[in-house]
Design a protein around this motif. Structure first.
Motif, PDB file in Angstrom:
ATOM      1  N   ILE A 160      14.134 -30.837 -66.397  1.00  0.00           N
ATOM      2  CA  ILE A 160      13.108 -29.892 -65.938  1.00  0.00           C
ATOM      3  C   ILE A 160      11.837 -30.647 -65.566  1.00  0.00           C
ATOM      4  N   LEU A 161      11.400 -31.538 -66.452  1.00  0.00           N
ATOM      5  CA  LEU A 161      10.183 -32.301 -66.177  1.00  0.00           C
ATOM      6  C   LEU A 161      10.348 -33.162 -64.940  1.00  0.00           C
ATOM      7  N   LYS A 162      11.500 -33.787 -64.783  1.00  0.00           N
ATOM      8  CA  LYS A 162      11.762 -34.643 -63.627  1.00  0.00           C
ATOM      9  C   LYS A 162      11.631 -33.855 -62.324  1.00  0.00           C
ATOM     10  N   ILE A 163      12.260 -32.688 -62.295  1.00  0.00           N
ATOM     11  CA  ILE A 163      12.215 -31.866 -61.081  1.00  0.00           C
ATOM     12  C   ILE A 163      10.785 -31.430 -60.776  1.00  0.00           C
ATOM     13  N   LEU A 164      10.063 -31.035 -61.808  1.00  0.00           N
ATOM     14  CA  LEU A 164       8.698 -30.543 -61.594  1.00  0.00           C
ATOM     15  C   LEU A 164       7.758 -31.646 -61.121  1.00  0.00           C
ATOM     16  N   ILE A 165       7.858 -32.851 -61.705  1.00  0.00           N
ATOM     17  CA  ILE A 165       6.925 -33.901 -61.293  1.00  0.00           C
ATOM     18  C   ILE A 165       7.334 -34.517 -59.958  1.00  0.00           C
ATOM     19  N   GLU A 166       8.620 -34.394 -59.596  1.00  0.00           N
ATOM     20  CA  GLU A 166       9.019 -34.834 -58.250  1.00  0.00           C
ATOM     21  C   GLU A 166       8.450 -33.901 -57.190  1.00  0.00           C
ATOM     22  N   HIS A 167       8.122 -32.680 -57.590  1.00  0.00           N
ATOM     23  CA  HIS A 167       7.512 -31.700 -56.685  1.00  0.00           C
ATOM     24  C   HIS A 167       6.113 -31.319 -57.189  1.00  0.00           C
ATOM     25  N   LYS A 168       5.416 -32.283 -57.782  1.00  0.00           N
ATOM     26  CA  LYS A 168       4.139 -31.967 -58.417  1.00  0.00           C
ATOM     27  C   LYS A 168       3.177 -31.302 -57.441  1.00  0.00           C
ATOM     28  N   ASN A 169       2.406 -30.379 -58.008  1.00  0.00           N
ATOM     29  CA  ASN A 169       1.449 -29.563 -57.255  1.00  0.00           C
ATOM     30  C   ASN A 169       2.135 -28.614 -56.269  1.00  0.00           C
ATOM     31  N   THR A 170       3.442 -28.454 -56.432  1.00  0.00           N
ATOM     32  CA  THR A 170       4.208 -27.511 -55.615  1.00  0.00           C
ATOM     33  C   THR A 170       5.021 -26.628 -56.556  1.00  0.00           C
ATOM     34  N   ILE A 171       5.051 -25.343 -56.284  1.00  0.00           N
ATOM     35  CA  ILE A 171       5.799 -24.423 -57.139  1.00  0.00           C
ATOM     36  C   ILE A 171       7.299 -24.625 -56.946  1.00  0.00           C
ATOM     37  N   VAL A 172       8.006 -24.773 -58.057  1.00  0.00           N
ATOM     38  CA  VAL A 172       9.471 -24.843 -58.041  1.00  0.00           C
ATOM     39  C   VAL A 172       9.987 -23.517 -58.572  1.00  0.00           C
ATOM     40  N   SER A 173      10.813 -22.852 -57.789  1.00  0.00           N
ATOM     41  CA  SER A 173      11.273 -21.523 -58.179  1.00  0.00           C
ATOM     42  C   SER A 173      12.178 -21.578 -59.396  1.00  0.00           C
ATOM     43  N   ARG A 174      12.235 -20.471 -60.113  1.00  0.00           N
ATOM     44  CA  ARG A 174      13.127 -20.380 -61.270  1.00  0.00           C
ATOM     45  C   ARG A 174      14.579 -20.565 -60.834  1.00  0.00           C
ATOM     46  N   GLU A 175      14.914 -20.006 -59.677  1.00  0.00           N
ATOM     47  CA  GLU A 175      16.285 -20.101 -59.185  1.00  0.00           C
ATOM     48  C   GLU A 175      16.684 -21.559 -58.933  1.00  0.00           C
ATOM     49  N   GLU A 176      15.760 -22.340 -58.363  1.00  0.00           N
ATOM     50  CA  GLU A 176      16.053 -23.749 -58.085  1.00  0.00           C
ATOM     51  C   GLU A 176      16.259 -24.523 -59.380  1.00  0.00           C
ATOM     52  N   LEU A 177      15.430 -24.257 -60.378  1.00  0.00           N
ATOM     53  CA  LEU A 177      15.582 -24.936 -61.656  1.00  0.00           C
ATOM     54  C   LEU A 177      16.897 -24.571 -62.331  1.00  0.00           C
ATOM     55  N   ILE A 178      17.245 -23.296 -62.295  1.00  0.00           N
ATOM     56  CA  ILE A 178      18.495 -22.854 -62.917  1.00  0.00           C
ATOM     57  C   ILE A 178      19.688 -23.505 -62.236  1.00  0.00           C
ATOM     58  N   ARG A 179      19.662 -23.559 -60.909  1.00  0.00           N
ATOM     59  CA  ARG A 179      20.779 -24.201 -60.196  1.00  0.00           C
ATOM     60  C   ARG A 179      20.869 -25.679 -60.529  1.00  0.00           C
TER      61      ARG A 179
END
Length: 229
Positions: A160-179
């Motif tokens: 989760i942290l990896k995905i979020l900081i790779e897209h930092k300052n950009t909203i990552v949707s719940r659906e994308e995280l779940i997938r």
């Protein structure tokens, strides 16, 4: 072949699950002494653990807590109990997923495959380090270090942290995280993601980083960081 430890005291169900998983070329091992679960986990060194909640002597929550103090091995809870708090407790203690009995075997195998693919493919990624908010993120070690303090994350928390900081300052949707975490969102409760994100924030609190993982209601999550101009 992946080694799976199945911590289940129902001998009939144990035999059924072992037979089905063996057909998928998994090596399945049980527990000989339910008072020595932690020791047997250490001796076997499984790549994944399936654990029932209701067990002799100590319940699955107790053993998950004990295992998590020493290992980040993926853990899937199996339970006939259907209270929502059981799932919440399982996730808060470090479980990676929760399957309610009775279950379709196809659902269980899909969850097992998704976790093994994510955890053991992910561990071979070339990018090992990343900086965020002054902290060093070590993906392979699941470690976040800031100055002289470090916290150890589970595989799900780090992903989760990896995905979020790779897209930092950009909203990552719940659906994308779940997938990304579970491959098939049809098998996953929306609350499961919420529990995992909250658990990640709790882990980051000692470093003062939890406030930089923000919830954007109705949209998803964002990892914030100031950008030098």
């Amino acid at each position: 072949m992946f080694k799976i430890m199945l911590i289940e005291d129902d001998t009939t169900l144990f035999g059924e699950i072992k037979t089905r998983l063996s057909q998928w070329s998994y090596e399945v091992y049980g527990v000989s002494d339910f008072g020595r679960v932690l020791q047997e986990v250490h001796e076997l060194g499984p790549e994944l653990i399936l654990i029932d909640i209701q067990l002799p002597q100590y319940d699955g929550f107790h053993w998950c807590r004990q295992i998590r103090a020493h290992s980040n091995v993926p853990i899937i809870f199996l339970s006939s109990r259907d209270h929502p708090m059981d799932m919440v407790m399982a996730m808060q203690l470090g479980g990676d997923d929760f399957v309610q009995k009775p279950f379709h075997f196809e659902v269980l195998i899909a969850k097992i495959q998704a976790i093994l693919r994510r955890v053991y493919d992910y561990s071979t990624e070339r990018v090992e380090l990343r900086s965020w908010q002054g902290a060093t993120i070590e993906f392979v070690k699941n470690l976040v270090t800031l100055q002289d303090s470090s916290v150890l994350l589970t595989k799900n928390e780090m992903l989760i942290l990896k995905i979020l900081i790779e897209h930092k300052n950009t909203i990552v949707s719940r659906e994308e995280l779940i997938r990304s975490l579970w491959d098939n969102e049809h098998f996953v409760s929306d609350n499961t993601l919420t529990v995992n994100v909250n658990r990640l924030r709790k882990k980051l609190e000692p470093l003062g980083l939890e406030k930089y993982i923000e919830t954007r209601t109705g949209q998803g999550y964002i990892a914030t960081e100031e950008v030098d101009l």
